[in-house]
Design a protein around this motif. Structure first.
Motif, PDB file in Angstrom:
ATOM      1  N   VAL A  79     -10.610  -2.060   6.349  1.00 23.46           N
ATOM      2  CA  VAL A  79     -10.295  -2.212   4.931  1.00 23.46           C
ATOM      3  C   VAL A  79     -10.937  -3.509   4.456  1.00 23.46           C
ATOM      4  O   VAL A  79     -10.994  -4.493   5.202  1.00 23.46           O
ATOM      5  N   TYR A  80     -11.423  -3.492   3.222  1.00 29.30           N
ATOM      6  CA  TYR A  80     -12.136  -4.635   2.671  1.00 29.30           C
ATOM      7  C   TYR A  80     -11.414  -5.164   1.429  1.00 29.30           C
ATOM      8  O   TYR A  80     -10.767  -4.407   0.702  1.00 29.30           O
ATOM      9  N   LEU A  81     -11.589  -6.454   1.220  1.00 27.69           N
ATOM     10  CA  LEU A  81     -11.137  -7.061  -0.030  1.00 27.69           C
ATOM     11  C   LEU A  81     -12.312  -7.865  -0.579  1.00 27.69           C
ATOM     12  O   LEU A  81     -12.651  -8.923  -0.045  1.00 27.69           O
ATOM     13  N   GLN A  82     -12.953  -7.312  -1.596  1.00 26.72           N
ATOM     14  CA  GLN A  82     -14.055  -8.000  -2.254  1.00 26.72           C
ATOM     15  C   GLN A  82     -13.460  -8.934  -3.302  1.00 26.72           C
ATOM     16  O   GLN A  82     -12.744  -8.479  -4.202  1.00 26.72           O
ATOM     17  N   MET A  83     -13.759 -10.197  -3.169  1.00 27.66           N
ATOM     18  CA  MET A  83     -13.195 -11.207  -4.068  1.00 27.66           C
ATOM     19  C   MET A  83     -14.322 -11.863  -4.858  1.00 27.66           C
ATOM     20  O   MET A  83     -15.198 -12.508  -4.266  1.00 27.66           O
ATOM     21  N   ASN A  84     -14.307 -11.671  -6.147  1.00 32.94           N
ATOM     22  CA  ASN A  84     -15.327 -12.240  -7.025  1.00 32.94           C
ATOM     23  C   ASN A  84     -14.707 -13.258  -7.970  1.00 32.94           C
ATOM     24  O   ASN A  84     -13.492 -13.273  -8.175  1.00 32.94           O
ATOM     25  N   THR A  85     -15.549 -14.068  -8.553  1.00 34.84           N
ATOM     26  CA  THR A  85     -15.113 -15.078  -9.525  1.00 34.84           C
ATOM     27  C   THR A  85     -13.920 -15.858  -8.976  1.00 34.84           C
ATOM     28  O   THR A  85     -12.875 -15.993  -9.622  1.00 34.84           O
ATOM     29  N   LEU A  86     -14.096 -16.362  -7.789  1.00 34.81           N
ATOM     30  CA  LEU A  86     -12.993 -17.050  -7.124  1.00 34.81           C
ATOM     31  C   LEU A  86     -12.638 -18.342  -7.836  1.00 34.81           C
ATOM     32  O   LEU A  86     -13.511 -19.035  -8.396  1.00 34.81           O
ATOM     33  N   LYS A  87     -11.347 -18.645  -7.779  1.00 33.86           N
ATOM     34  CA  LYS A  87     -10.812 -19.835  -8.418  1.00 33.86           C
ATOM     35  C   LYS A  87     -10.129 -20.722  -7.361  1.00 33.86           C
ATOM     36  O   LYS A  87      -9.701 -20.218  -6.322  1.00 33.86           O
ATOM     37  N   PRO A  88      -9.999 -21.996  -7.627  1.00 33.93           N
ATOM     38  CA  PRO A  88      -9.307 -22.867  -6.654  1.00 33.93           C
ATOM     39  C   PRO A  88      -7.908 -22.365  -6.313  1.00 33.93           C
ATOM     40  O   PRO A  88      -7.473 -22.514  -5.165  1.00 33.93           O
ATOM     41  N   GLU A  89      -7.237 -21.748  -7.256  1.00 35.98           N
ATOM     42  CA  GLU A  89      -5.884 -21.242  -6.985  1.00 35.98           C
ATOM     43  C   GLU A  89      -5.871 -20.007  -6.089  1.00 35.98           C
ATOM     44  O   GLU A  89      -4.799 -19.546  -5.698  1.00 35.98           O
ATOM     45  N   ASP A  90      -7.032 -19.486  -5.750  1.00 27.66           N
ATOM     46  CA  ASP A  90      -7.109 -18.391  -4.772  1.00 27.66           C
ATOM     47  C   ASP A  90      -7.101 -18.919  -3.342  1.00 27.66           C
ATOM     48  O   ASP A  90      -7.037 -18.125  -2.397  1.00 27.66           O
ATOM     49  N   THR A  91      -7.177 -20.222  -3.194  1.00 28.35           N
ATOM     50  CA  THR A  91      -7.151 -20.819  -1.866  1.00 28.35           C
ATOM     51  C   THR A  91      -5.842 -20.476  -1.168  1.00 28.35           C
ATOM     52  O   THR A  91      -4.759 -20.720  -1.702  1.00 28.35           O
ATOM     53  N   ALA A  92      -5.956 -19.904   0.024  1.00 27.22           N
ATOM     54  CA  ALA A  92      -4.774 -19.460   0.767  1.00 27.22           C
ATOM     55  C   ALA A  92      -5.219 -18.882   2.098  1.00 27.22           C
ATOM     56  O   ALA A  92      -6.416 -18.669   2.330  1.00 27.22           O
ATOM     57  N   VAL A  93      -4.242 -18.611   2.948  1.00 21.20           N
ATOM     58  CA  VAL A  93      -4.482 -17.780   4.120  1.00 21.20           C
ATOM     59  C   VAL A  93      -4.208 -16.339   3.699  1.00 21.20           C
ATOM     60  O   VAL A  93      -3.136 -16.044   3.154  1.00 21.20           O
ATOM     61  N   TYR A  94      -5.175 -15.480   3.942  1.00 24.17           N
ATOM     62  CA  TYR A  94      -5.069 -14.084   3.531  1.00 24.17           C
ATOM     63  C   TYR A  94      -4.748 -13.226   4.750  1.00 24.17           C
ATOM     64  O   TYR A  94      -5.386 -13.354   5.807  1.00 24.17           O
ATOM     65  N   TYR A  95      -3.772 -12.344   4.562  1.00 23.60           N
ATOM     66  CA  TYR A  95      -3.315 -11.467   5.624  1.00 23.60           C
ATOM     67  C   TYR A  95      -3.464 -10.010   5.194  1.00 23.60           C
ATOM     68  O   TYR A  95      -3.174  -9.668   4.038  1.00 23.60           O
ATOM     69  N   CYS A  96      -3.867  -9.171   6.117  1.00 22.74           N
ATOM     70  CA  CYS A  96      -3.791  -7.748   5.846  1.00 22.74           C
ATOM     71  C   CYS A  96      -2.593  -7.177   6.613  1.00 22.74           C
ATOM     72  O   CYS A  96      -2.164  -7.742   7.620  1.00 22.74           O
ATOM     73  N   ALA A  97      -2.084  -6.088   6.088  1.00 25.26           N
ATOM     74  CA  ALA A  97      -0.905  -5.460   6.672  1.00 25.26           C
ATOM     75  C   ALA A  97      -1.027  -3.950   6.537  1.00 25.26           C
ATOM     76  O   ALA A  97      -1.674  -3.447   5.608  1.00 25.26           O
ATOM     77  N   ALA A  98      -0.404  -3.239   7.457  1.00 28.58           N
ATOM     78  CA  ALA A  98      -0.477  -1.780   7.452  1.00 28.58           C
ATOM     79  C   ALA A  98       0.917  -1.193   7.642  1.00 28.58           C
ATOM     80  O   ALA A  98       1.761  -1.769   8.348  1.00 28.58           O
ATOM     81  N   GLY A  99       1.127  -0.056   7.029  1.00 30.39           N
ATOM     82  CA  GLY A  99       2.422   0.601   7.189  1.00 30.39           C
ATOM     83  C   GLY A  99       2.416   1.998   6.623  1.00 30.39           C
ATOM     84  O   GLY A  99       1.631   2.307   5.714  1.00 30.39           O
ATOM     85  N   TYR A 100       3.292   2.821   7.140  1.00 32.26           N
ATOM     86  CA  TYR A 100       3.469   4.166   6.600  1.00 32.26           C
ATOM     87  C   TYR A 100       4.417   4.081   5.412  1.00 32.26           C
ATOM     88  O   TYR A 100       5.423   3.393   5.459  1.00 32.26           O
ATOM     89  N   ARG A 101       4.096   4.742   4.352  1.00 25.90           N
ATOM     90  CA  ARG A 101       4.942   4.758   3.153  1.00 25.90           C
ATOM     91  C   ARG A 101       5.215   3.342   2.655  1.00 25.90           C
ATOM     92  O   ARG A 101       6.294   3.054   2.133  1.00 25.90           O
ATOM     93  N   SER A 102       4.267   2.464   2.817  1.00 29.37           N
ATOM     94  CA  SER A 102       4.443   1.064   2.425  1.00 29.37           C
ATOM     95  C   SER A 102       3.796   0.730   1.095  1.00 29.37           C
ATOM     96  O   SER A 102       4.018  -0.352   0.561  1.00 29.37           O
ATOM     97  N   TYR A 103       2.963   1.640   0.598  1.00 31.10           N
ATOM     98  CA  TYR A 103       2.241   1.372  -0.644  1.00 31.10           C
ATOM     99  C   TYR A 103       3.201   1.238  -1.787  1.00 31.10           C
ATOM    100  O   TYR A 103       4.105   2.045  -1.963  1.00 31.10           O
ATOM    101  N   PRO A 104       3.044   0.205  -2.699  1.00 32.70           N
ATOM    102  CA  PRO A 104       2.019  -0.808  -2.535  1.00 32.70           C
ATOM    103  C   PRO A 104       2.534  -2.125  -1.925  1.00 32.70           C
ATOM    104  O   PRO A 104       1.772  -2.821  -1.264  1.00 32.70           O
ATOM    105  N   ARG A 105       3.782  -2.483  -2.164  1.00 28.45           N
ATOM    106  CA  ARG A 105       4.223  -3.843  -1.809  1.00 28.45           C
ATOM    107  C   ARG A 105       5.020  -3.931  -0.514  1.00 28.45           C
ATOM    108  O   ARG A 105       5.503  -4.991  -0.159  1.00 28.45           O
TER     109      ARG A 105
END
Length: 121
Positions: A79-105
């Protein structure tokens, strides 16, 4: 057990782009919803984006809507996350997660270790 590995993080200037990847091992991502979250020191984990198991629908937080795009390649179990027009407030540790019937949050059962994204000049 399903393992997720994020990659693609790094240092980028404001306005720049990065593409994060979330690769699965030991099992495929078939029928699993995938979410991206981020965390900065002193803040709670924040939902960023999610994609349904088929890839047919996606959801974004208001803060990234229009700038980030989530996509998946089930044949590559990635799975990909294309991030454009990045801002300083996007600074973070990014995690991916997977689950059944978990969409979206969530809740999501499987989590990666995270990849650091730093947006700074």
């Amino acid at each position: 057990q399903l393992q997720l590995v994020e990659s693609g993080g790094g240092l980028v200037q404001p306005g720049g782009s990065l593409r994060l990847s979330c690769a699965a091992s030991r099992y495929t991502l078939d029928y699993l919803a995938i979410g991206w979250f981020r965390r900065t020191p002193g803040k709670e984990r924040e939902f960023v984006a999610a994609v349904s198991w088929s890839g047919g629908v996606a959801k974004y937080s208001d803060s990234v809507q229009g700038r980030f795009t989530i996509s998946r390649d089930n044949a590559k179990s990635t799975v990909y996350l294309q991030m454009n027009t990045l801002k300083p407030e996007d600074t973070a540790v990014y995690y991916c997660a997977a689950g059944y019937r978990s969409y979206p949050r969530g809740p999501y059962a499987y989590w990666g270790q995270g990849t650091q994204v730093t947006v700074s000049s």
